[in-house]
Write a protein that holds these residues in place. Structure first.
Motif, short mmCIF file in Angstrom:
data_model
loop_
_atom_site.label_atom_id
_atom_site.label_comp_id
_atom_site.label_asym_id
_atom_site.label_seq_id
_atom_site.Cartn_x
_atom_site.Cartn_y
_atom_site.Cartn_z
N ARG A 53 5.90 3.25 3.83
CA ARG A 53 6.19 4.07 5.02
C ARG A 53 4.99 4.18 5.97
N GLU A 54 3.98 3.35 5.76
CA GLU A 54 2.75 3.43 6.56
C GLU A 54 3.04 3.29 8.06
N PRO A 55 2.23 3.94 8.91
CA PRO A 55 2.40 3.82 10.37
C PRO A 55 2.35 2.36 10.85
N MET A 107 0.88 -11.09 -6.15
CA MET A 107 1.88 -11.30 -5.09
C MET A 107 3.31 -11.11 -5.60
N ASP A 108 3.47 -10.60 -6.83
CA ASP A 108 4.80 -10.57 -7.43
C ASP A 108 5.82 -9.77 -6.61
N ILE A 109 5.39 -8.69 -5.97
CA ILE A 109 6.35 -7.85 -5.22
C ILE A 109 6.84 -8.60 -3.98
N HIS A 110 5.92 -9.35 -3.35
CA HIS A 110 6.31 -10.19 -2.19
C HIS A 110 7.34 -11.22 -2.65
N CYS A 146 -2.33 -4.95 13.46
CA CYS A 146 -2.47 -6.20 14.22
C CYS A 146 -2.30 -7.43 13.31
N LEU A 147 -2.81 -7.31 12.08
CA LEU A 147 -2.71 -8.43 11.13
C LEU A 147 -1.27 -8.69 10.71
N ALA A 148 -0.40 -7.69 10.83
CA ALA A 148 1.02 -7.89 10.53
C ALA A 148 1.79 -8.30 11.79
N MET A 163 12.00 -2.41 -4.22
CA MET A 163 10.69 -2.87 -4.70
C MET A 163 10.23 -1.98 -5.85
N ARG A 164 9.50 -2.56 -6.81
CA ARG A 164 9.03 -1.77 -7.96
C ARG A 164 7.92 -0.81 -7.54
N PHE A 165 7.24 -1.16 -6.44
CA PHE A 165 6.19 -0.31 -5.88
C PHE A 165 6.23 -0.51 -4.36
N ILE A 174 -4.37 3.32 -6.18
CA ILE A 174 -3.80 2.12 -5.56
C ILE A 174 -4.51 0.86 -6.07
N PHE A 175 -5.83 0.89 -6.12
CA PHE A 175 -6.58 -0.29 -6.57
C PHE A 175 -7.37 0.05 -7.82
N GLU A 176 -7.50 -0.94 -8.72
CA GLU A 176 -8.12 -0.63 -10.02
C GLU A 176 -9.63 -0.62 -10.00
N ASN A 177 -10.24 -1.20 -8.95
CA ASN A 177 -11.70 -1.33 -8.98
C ASN A 177 -12.27 -0.94 -7.63
N ARG A 178 -12.02 0.30 -7.24
CA ARG A 178 -12.44 0.66 -5.89
C ARG A 178 -13.47 1.77 -5.85
N PHE A 179 -14.41 1.73 -6.81
CA PHE A 179 -15.50 2.70 -6.78
C PHE A 179 -16.85 1.99 -6.72
C1 UD1 Z 1 -2.59 -3.00 2.72
C2 UD1 Z 1 -3.79 -2.83 3.61
C3 UD1 Z 1 -5.01 -2.36 2.83
C4 UD1 Z 1 -4.66 -1.09 2.07
C5 UD1 Z 1 -3.40 -1.29 1.23
C6 UD1 Z 1 -2.94 -0.02 0.54
C7 UD1 Z 1 -3.36 -4.54 5.27
C8 UD1 Z 1 -3.77 -5.82 5.90
N1 UD1 Z 1 -4.07 -4.12 4.24
O1 UD1 Z 1 -2.92 -4.01 1.77
O2 UD1 Z 1 -6.07 -2.11 3.74
O3 UD1 Z 1 -5.74 -0.75 1.22
O4 UD1 Z 1 -2.33 -1.75 2.07
O5 UD1 Z 1 -2.71 0.98 1.48
O6 UD1 Z 1 -2.46 -3.88 5.75
N2 UD1 Z 1 0.50 -5.19 -5.57
C9 UD1 Z 1 1.07 -5.87 -6.63
N3 UD1 Z 1 1.89 -6.92 -6.35
C10 UD1 Z 1 2.18 -7.31 -5.07
C11 UD1 Z 1 1.60 -6.60 -4.00
C12 UD1 Z 1 0.76 -5.54 -4.27
O7 UD1 Z 1 0.84 -5.54 -7.79
O8 UD1 Z 1 2.95 -8.27 -4.89
C13 UD1 Z 1 -0.42 -4.05 -5.84
C14 UD1 Z 1 -1.82 -4.36 -5.32
O9 UD1 Z 1 -2.58 -5.11 -6.25
C15 UD1 Z 1 -2.38 -2.96 -5.12
C16 UD1 Z 1 -1.14 -2.16 -4.68
O10 UD1 Z 1 0.00 -2.92 -5.11
O11 UD1 Z 1 -2.87 -2.44 -6.32
C17 UD1 Z 1 -1.06 -1.89 -3.19
O12 UD1 Z 1 -0.99 -3.11 -2.52
P1 UD1 Z 1 -0.26 -3.28 -1.10
O13 UD1 Z 1 0.40 -2.01 -0.69
O14 UD1 Z 1 0.56 -4.53 -1.15
O15 UD1 Z 1 -1.51 -3.52 -0.16
P2 UD1 Z 1 -1.77 -4.68 0.88
O16 UD1 Z 1 -0.55 -4.90 1.72
O17 UD1 Z 1 -2.39 -5.85 0.22
#
Ligand code: UD1
Length: 422
Positions: free
Chosen positions: A190-192, A125-128, A25-27, A161-163, A330-335
């Protein structure tokens, strides 16, 4: 501030309806910026994050009607659009950055605040930026704001994209719908929720192929029109509630659930000793015989195990037989939920992105603090498995992503209530 009181529970039984996906919904809501005609989203969840996006879109000049019965959210963007997404709203919720692509596509320029870090990591936000730059946008950072310009409009391009970032894929997808020519995004997420966005954009007249795979092709069109679109089921809410009978015993049917949304999660449940059956109305979950077995989990982009279910899975594994290893990639500080679970008697060692969970026979109720959205619900699940009472404070995190959590769990026999704070 409100808190949630949970008492250790016996078996649960009944049905839990699963809401439309918050993250979808947020997208979908920012897609309204792409058209002058109204976009109607059905099955929209009632959450504070959705209200934050409503506020943001209103500040940009969109008209968003309040959620009504039947959960309809209608947005329209026919008037003048303000290109500036202010820090005061963006800092509350990172998903605010999803207005960048649509604003740029519709207006040719946008000024969007950087979201800043959040509790679970830096989240740059670098990938965006790279993805939108590939479409011809010039993006500069000034005083905490991204200033994006595409003089002469966006132009279709091939970009890898690099990731596989979820948000960057969504921004690219929306921007490319109105770009001139063909765009190809490689290593796309590829998320739903991406598939859902592509379907909605297609209903608005966009030409998109390949969503749900690592390569998405978009043929730019001159304009998009209005549409009505049902928001896909929330796979994270689904996975969360599937863990309730896994933890307490009994049998719960999650209405609206489908295996394909949570396949890798179901594989881990099966290995831990939880049976999942697909029914005509959803997914039925029950614990097989005996104690939960330890399993190892690695979080990955879809179709891998979702990071957004890692905390809840940890709550289950706290009482498993043996040691489970959870690796967060995916995230560096998620514990941050680990020390809170430890207050309840869990034995968890965290080293960097790896948590070792040594199963104990039983958790004990305690006062604990929610640190983020998914952590807060993991503490509620742990409370259901614990002896005595657990009080989870700072539940405003919970309200960002779970609607009526107490009501839904109470309906299947859980002892849970909200305690109003001053
Ligand atoms: C979305 C979800 C979030 C979920 C995440 C991963 C939404 C609103 N949120 O977040 O709940 O946990 O996907 O499944 O849909 N990154 C970069 N540079 C960028 C963008 C991302 O380094 O420009 C890194 C982030 O720091 C993170 C990883 O890539 O470590 C994943 O991020 P991303 O897939 O972009 O997640 P979100 O879209 O923010």
């Amino acid at each position: 501030m409100d808190s949630i009181l949970v008492r250790g529970n016996g078996p649960l039984s009944g049905q839990i309806p699963i809401a439309g996906a918050k993250n979808a919904c947020l997208a979908l809501m920012p897609a309204t910026l792409l058209s002058e005609e109204p976009l109607t989203l059905t099955n929209a969840p009632r959450l504070s994050d959705i209200r934050t996006m409503t506020q943001l879109l209103a500040s940009l000049g969109a008209e968003v009607t309040a959620l009504q019965e039947g959960k309809v959210l209608a947005t329209s963007c026919h008037g003048e659009i303000n290109p500036r997404a202010d820090y005061d709203i963006v800092r509350k919720m990172r998903a605010s950055n999803l207005v960048l692509g649509p604003l740029l596509a519709r207006l040719g320029h946008a000024v969007v605040s950087l979201p800043g870090g959040c509790a679970i990591g830096a989240r740059p936000m670098d990938i965006h930026i790279d993805a939108l730059a590939a479409l011809g946008a010039e993006i500069e950072l000034k005083e905490g704001y991204l200033h994006a310009n595409a003089r002469g409009g966006l132009k279709g391009a091939v970009h890898e994209m690099r990731f596989a970032s979820v948000g960057a894929t969504e921004n690219f997808l929306m921007a490319a719908t109105l770009a001139k020519g063909t765009s190809v995004l490689k290593n796309a997420a590829r998320e739903p929720e991406i598939v859902d966005l592509a379907r909605c954009l297609r209903a608005m007249g966009a030409q998109i192929e390949g969503e749900g795979t690592a390569e998405i092709t978009i043929q730019g069109v001159d304009r998009l029109h209005g549409a009505t679109h049902p928001v896909v089921t929330d796979r994270i809410e689904l996975g969360t509630y599937m863990l309730a009978p896994a933890i307490c015993g009994g049998e719960v049917e999650c209405l609206g659930g489908r295996i394909e949304l949570v396949e890798s999660f179901c594989e881990k449940l099966d290995a831990a000793g939880i049976a999942v059956e697909e029914t005509a109305r959803g997914l039925k979950v029950k614990r097989k015989n005996g104690r939960i077995r330890a399993v190892d989990v690695v979080t990955e982009p879809f179709p891998g195990f979702p990071t957004d279910l890692q905390a809840q899975m940890m709550a289950l594994l706290c009482t498993a037989e043996g040691t489970s290893i959870l690796e967060e990639r995916i995230f560096e500080n998620r514990f941050m939920h680990a020390p809170e679970l430890a207050r309840m008697g869990a034995r968890i060692e965290v080293h960097g992105g790896v948590a070792k969970v040594h199963g104990v026979a039983r958790l004990k109720g305690a006062r604990v603090m929610a640190t983020d959205l998914r952590a807060s619900v993991s503490l509620i699940l742990a409370g259901l498995a614990a002896e005595g009472e657990t009080v989870v404070s700072r539940v405003y995190h919970l309200d960002r992503g779970y609607e009526r959590v107490e009501e839904k769990l109470r309906a299947v026999g859980a002892q849970i209530e909200r305690v109003k704070g001053e």
